[in-house]
Scaffold this motif. Structure first.
Motif, PDB file in Angstrom:
ATOM      1  N   ALA A 203       0.787  -1.041  -0.245  1.00 41.81           N
ATOM      2  CA  ALA A 203      -0.119  -0.335   0.073  1.00 41.81           C
ATOM      3  C   ALA A 203       1.091   1.012   0.285  1.00 41.81           C
ATOM      4  O   ALA A 203       0.378   2.404  -0.270  1.00 41.81           O
ATOM      5  CB  ALA A 203      -0.399   0.049   1.092  1.00 41.81           C
ATOM      6  N   LEU A 204       1.945   1.640   0.014  1.00 39.73           N
ATOM      7  CA  LEU A 204       3.305   2.631   0.427  1.00 39.73           C
ATOM      8  C   LEU A 204       3.274   3.236  -1.557  1.00 39.73           C
ATOM      9  O   LEU A 204       3.441   4.148  -0.944  1.00 39.73           O
ATOM     10  CB  LEU A 204       4.468   2.278   0.464  1.00 39.73           C
ATOM     11  CG  LEU A 204       4.895   1.134   1.204  1.00 39.73           C
ATOM     12  CD1 LEU A 204       6.417   0.761   1.992  1.00 39.73           C
ATOM     13  CD2 LEU A 204       4.784   1.947   2.806  1.00 39.73           C
ATOM     14  N   LEU A 205       2.250   2.617  -2.378  1.00 39.27           N
ATOM     15  CA  LEU A 205       2.823   3.109  -3.402  1.00 39.27           C
ATOM     16  C   LEU A 205       1.337   5.253  -3.449  1.00 39.27           C
ATOM     17  O   LEU A 205       1.297   5.652  -4.278  1.00 39.27           O
ATOM     18  CB  LEU A 205       3.019   2.217  -4.924  1.00 39.27           C
ATOM     19  CG  LEU A 205       3.235   1.688  -5.050  1.00 39.27           C
ATOM     20  CD1 LEU A 205       3.203   1.059  -6.080  1.00 39.27           C
ATOM     21  CD2 LEU A 205       4.491   1.649  -4.513  1.00 39.27           C
ATOM     22  N   MET A 206       0.354   4.373  -2.089  1.00 37.30           N
ATOM     23  CA  MET A 206      -0.332   5.299  -2.256  1.00 37.30           C
ATOM     24  C   MET A 206       0.096   6.559  -1.332  1.00 37.30           C
ATOM     25  O   MET A 206      -0.698   7.072  -1.218  1.00 37.30           O
ATOM     26  CB  MET A 206      -1.760   4.584  -1.985  1.00 37.30           C
ATOM     27  CG  MET A 206      -2.328   3.849  -3.176  1.00 37.30           C
ATOM     28  SD  MET A 206      -3.507   3.104  -2.710  1.00 37.30           S
ATOM     29  CE  MET A 206      -3.066   2.105  -1.313  1.00 37.30           C
ATOM     30  N   LYS A 240       2.135 -18.296   3.403  1.00 38.15           N
ATOM     31  CA  LYS A 240       1.866 -17.802   4.947  1.00 38.15           C
ATOM     32  C   LYS A 240       2.475 -16.250   4.691  1.00 38.15           C
ATOM     33  O   LYS A 240       1.631 -15.470   5.332  1.00 38.15           O
ATOM     34  CB  LYS A 240       2.258 -18.250   5.967  1.00 38.15           C
ATOM     35  CG  LYS A 240       1.879 -19.998   5.926  1.00 38.15           C
ATOM     36  CD  LYS A 240      -0.269 -19.640   5.911  1.00 38.15           C
ATOM     37  CE  LYS A 240      -0.463 -21.410   6.838  1.00 38.15           C
ATOM     38  NZ  LYS A 240      -1.623 -21.120   6.893  1.00 38.15           N
ATOM     39  N   LEU A 241       3.851 -16.511   4.140  1.00 33.67           N
ATOM     40  CA  LEU A 241       4.372 -15.085   4.448  1.00 33.67           C
ATOM     41  C   LEU A 241       5.240 -14.421   3.089  1.00 33.67           C
ATOM     42  O   LEU A 241       5.792 -15.171   3.065  1.00 33.67           O
ATOM     43  CB  LEU A 241       5.047 -14.996   5.735  1.00 33.67           C
ATOM     44  CG  LEU A 241       5.361 -13.742   6.231  1.00 33.67           C
ATOM     45  CD1 LEU A 241       5.186 -12.657   6.330  1.00 33.67           C
ATOM     46  CD2 LEU A 241       6.342 -14.036   7.389  1.00 33.67           C
ATOM     47  N   LYS A 252       2.383  -3.720   6.072  1.00 34.12           N
ATOM     48  CA  LYS A 252       2.314  -4.825   6.177  1.00 34.12           C
ATOM     49  C   LYS A 252       0.271  -4.927   5.762  1.00 34.12           C
ATOM     50  O   LYS A 252      -0.291  -4.272   5.822  1.00 34.12           O
ATOM     51  CB  LYS A 252       1.925  -5.170   7.774  1.00 34.12           C
ATOM     52  CG  LYS A 252       1.401  -6.709   7.915  1.00 34.12           C
ATOM     53  CD  LYS A 252       1.741  -7.425   8.844  1.00 34.12           C
ATOM     54  CE  LYS A 252       1.478  -6.728  10.353  1.00 34.12           C
ATOM     55  NZ  LYS A 252       1.975  -7.499  11.464  1.00 34.12           N
ATOM     56  N   VAL A 253       0.249  -6.135   4.483  1.00 32.24           N
ATOM     57  CA  VAL A 253      -1.047  -6.056   3.710  1.00 32.24           C
ATOM     58  C   VAL A 253      -1.256  -7.709   4.153  1.00 32.24           C
ATOM     59  O   VAL A 253      -0.947  -8.526   3.468  1.00 32.24           O
ATOM     60  CB  VAL A 253      -0.836  -5.705   2.039  1.00 32.24           C
ATOM     61  CG1 VAL A 253      -1.983  -5.473   1.476  1.00 32.24           C
ATOM     62  CG2 VAL A 253      -0.500  -4.234   2.099  1.00 32.24           C
ATOM     63  N   VAL A 254      -2.385  -7.556   4.312  1.00 32.26           N
ATOM     64  CA  VAL A 254      -2.674  -9.304   4.532  1.00 32.26           C
ATOM     65  C   VAL A 254      -4.108  -9.077   3.282  1.00 32.26           C
ATOM     66  O   VAL A 254      -5.047  -8.055   3.447  1.00 32.26           O
ATOM     67  CB  VAL A 254      -3.008  -9.137   6.140  1.00 32.26           C
ATOM     68  CG1 VAL A 254      -3.743 -11.381   5.979  1.00 32.26           C
ATOM     69  CG2 VAL A 254      -2.625  -9.273   6.888  1.00 32.26           C
ATOM     70  N   GLY A 257      -5.176 -14.351   2.599  1.00 36.19           N
ATOM     71  CA  GLY A 257      -4.598 -15.165   4.027  1.00 36.19           C
ATOM     72  C   GLY A 257      -3.239 -14.829   4.151  1.00 36.19           C
ATOM     73  O   GLY A 257      -2.119 -15.662   5.156  1.00 36.19           O
ATOM     74  N   VAL A 258      -2.764 -14.210   3.003  1.00 29.26           N
ATOM     75  CA  VAL A 258      -1.165 -13.844   3.497  1.00 29.26           C
ATOM     76  C   VAL A 258      -0.786 -12.804   3.187  1.00 29.26           C
ATOM     77  O   VAL A 258      -1.647 -11.552   2.900  1.00 29.26           O
ATOM     78  CB  VAL A 258      -0.852 -13.916   1.427  1.00 29.26           C
ATOM     79  CG1 VAL A 258       0.984 -14.063   1.559  1.00 29.26           C
ATOM     80  CG2 VAL A 258      -1.392 -15.329   0.880  1.00 29.26           C
ATOM     81  N   THR A 259      -0.358 -12.385   3.970  1.00 26.28           N
ATOM     82  CA  THR A 259       0.557 -11.771   5.069  1.00 26.28           C
ATOM     83  C   THR A 259       1.870 -11.077   4.024  1.00 26.28           C
ATOM     84  O   THR A 259       3.178 -11.966   3.754  1.00 26.28           O
ATOM     85  CB  THR A 259       0.761 -11.794   6.380  1.00 26.28           C
ATOM     86  OG1 THR A 259      -0.196 -11.799   6.880  1.00 26.28           O
ATOM     87  CG2 THR A 259       1.230 -10.506   6.587  1.00 26.28           C
ATOM     88  N   TYR A 260       1.873  -9.704   2.873  1.00 29.61           N
ATOM     89  CA  TYR A 260       2.946  -9.209   2.510  1.00 29.61           C
ATOM     90  C   TYR A 260       3.542  -7.818   3.563  1.00 29.61           C
ATOM     91  O   TYR A 260       2.917  -7.598   3.543  1.00 29.61           O
ATOM     92  CB  TYR A 260       2.119  -8.944   1.396  1.00 29.61           C
ATOM     93  CG  TYR A 260       1.780  -9.632   0.260  1.00 29.61           C
ATOM     94  CD1 TYR A 260       1.856 -10.625  -0.648  1.00 29.61           C
ATOM     95  CD2 TYR A 260       0.358  -9.981   0.774  1.00 29.61           C
ATOM     96  CE1 TYR A 260       1.568 -11.459  -1.388  1.00 29.61           C
ATOM     97  CE2 TYR A 260      -0.444 -10.956  -0.363  1.00 29.61           C
ATOM     98  CZ  TYR A 260       0.094 -11.169  -1.310  1.00 29.61           C
ATOM     99  OH  TYR A 260      -0.376 -12.537  -1.864  1.00 29.61           O
ATOM    100  N   LEU A 261       4.273  -8.546   4.021  1.00 33.56           N
ATOM    101  CA  LEU A 261       5.084  -8.205   4.920  1.00 33.56           C
ATOM    102  C   LEU A 261       6.389  -6.613   4.086  1.00 33.56           C
ATOM    103  O   LEU A 261       7.241  -7.543   3.655  1.00 33.56           O
ATOM    104  CB  LEU A 261       5.553  -8.782   5.664  1.00 33.56           C
ATOM    105  CG  LEU A 261       6.607  -7.907   7.587  1.00 33.56           C
ATOM    106  CD1 LEU A 261       5.552  -6.540   7.313  1.00 33.56           C
ATOM    107  CD2 LEU A 261       7.170  -8.709   7.993  1.00 33.56           C
TER     108      LEU A 261
END
Length: 300
Positions: A203-206, A240-241, A252-254, A257-261
């Motif tokens: 989400a950092l591009l926003m 998972k990650l 951190k974007v979930v 069910g996958v966490t994108y860190l």
């Protein structure tokens, strides 16, 4: 009065955890503690060598102990369009620092600054990714490993754009096929953690300044094949990650069910302070036997 007292005591009983919940917490076992360092951008300026050593000593002093370091790329300050002497000096500094100051196993991912894309050296044997791969003793720029009941998949997310002068975030057909096979041949009960340099989803591009009603998402800032990768992960719930760096900021974007860190950079704003609100640091991740995990960002 006796009835009220009895009801009060009964009500208190409902505040206690049930026996199965207590057992579940007790059974949760940490199988591996991982440090995720990314965007070190090491060079002999800005007091960077001493500050990186401080980071390495800090993570090695963690308790419980860290068992594995994952380096998410942009290992050296910059190889893009540099001359060979500058490149040699940067990698010499990296190798000497890691040899003298880190006693933990380290696995590396290539970042866009670890690739030699000087148009004047296209005929050189080390052009592209070969130089960095040789320094890191990588046979391929993407690979997987098994570690304490988890599978760790390291991706190569940086490729030349269609004009062959700059980079774009993607896997490409060959690597995507390889990733599909990796997941299909992994037991559905084995949890999977993925590391890339460029974020698969963020989400950092926003949060760019002076945007009124339209954001620009550049292909060099996030994977351009995000939908294909997310769809693949949806078919394999044991993913998972996903760890990444590149943007020098943390989010951190979930999703599904996958966490994108996306973790912040060891170098912060390229060794010149914070990158927006994210201070220099590294990720600390505890992996559990049941496929769950806990994570935090640590300033050193």
């Amino acid at each position: 009065m006796e009835r009220r007292s009895a009801l009060k005591n009964i009500g208190g009983l409902f505040l206690l955890p049930t026996l199965p919940a207590l057992l579940s917490a007790a059974d949760k076992k940490t199988v591996l503690r991982v440090a995720h360092i990314t965007d070190v951008h090491l060079k002999n300026q800005f007091n960077a060598p001493a500050r990186f050593v401080k980071c390495l000593h800090h993570l090695q002093s963690q308790s419980p102990k860290i068992g594995l370091v994952l380096n998410g790329g942009d290992i050296v300050f910059d190889m893009n369009k540099e001359n060979i002497n500058t490149i040699n000096d940067q990698w010499k500094l990296v190798n000497e620092t890691m040899k003298n100051e880190c006693n933990l196993p380290v696995h590396y991912c290539l970042g866009n600054h670890d690739i030699w894309w000087n148009e004047n050296t296209k005929g050189d044997v080390f052009y592209g990714k070969k130089y960095a791969m040789d320094k890191l003793q990588l046979v391929k720029p993407y690979y997987s490993l098994m570690q304490n009941g988890w599978k760790i998949i390291v991706l190569d997310s940086t490729h030349l754009d269609i004009d062959n002068t700059w980079y774009i975030g993607k896997l490409g057909d060959e690597q995507l096929t390889w990733l599909k096979n990796e997941l299909e041949t992994t037991s559905s009960t084995m949890p999977v953690m993925v590391m890339s340099h460029i974020p698969i989803l963020t989400a950092l591009l926003m949060i760019e300044d002076n945007i009124v009603n339209k954001w620009t998402m550049l292909g060099g800032d996030m994977h351009t094949d995000t939908s294909k990768i997310i769809n693949l992960f949806y078919q394999h719930p044991n993913v998972k990650l996903c760890l990444s760096g590149h943007l020098h900021m943390r989010d951190k974007v979930v999703y599904n069910g996958v966490t994108y860190l996306c973790n912040g950079a060891v170098s912060g704003a390229w060794w010149e302070g914070n990158r927006r609100e994210t201070a220099p640091g590294y990720g600390l991740i505890d992996l559990y036997a049941d496929g769950s995990f806990e994570e935090k960002y640590v300033n050193y």
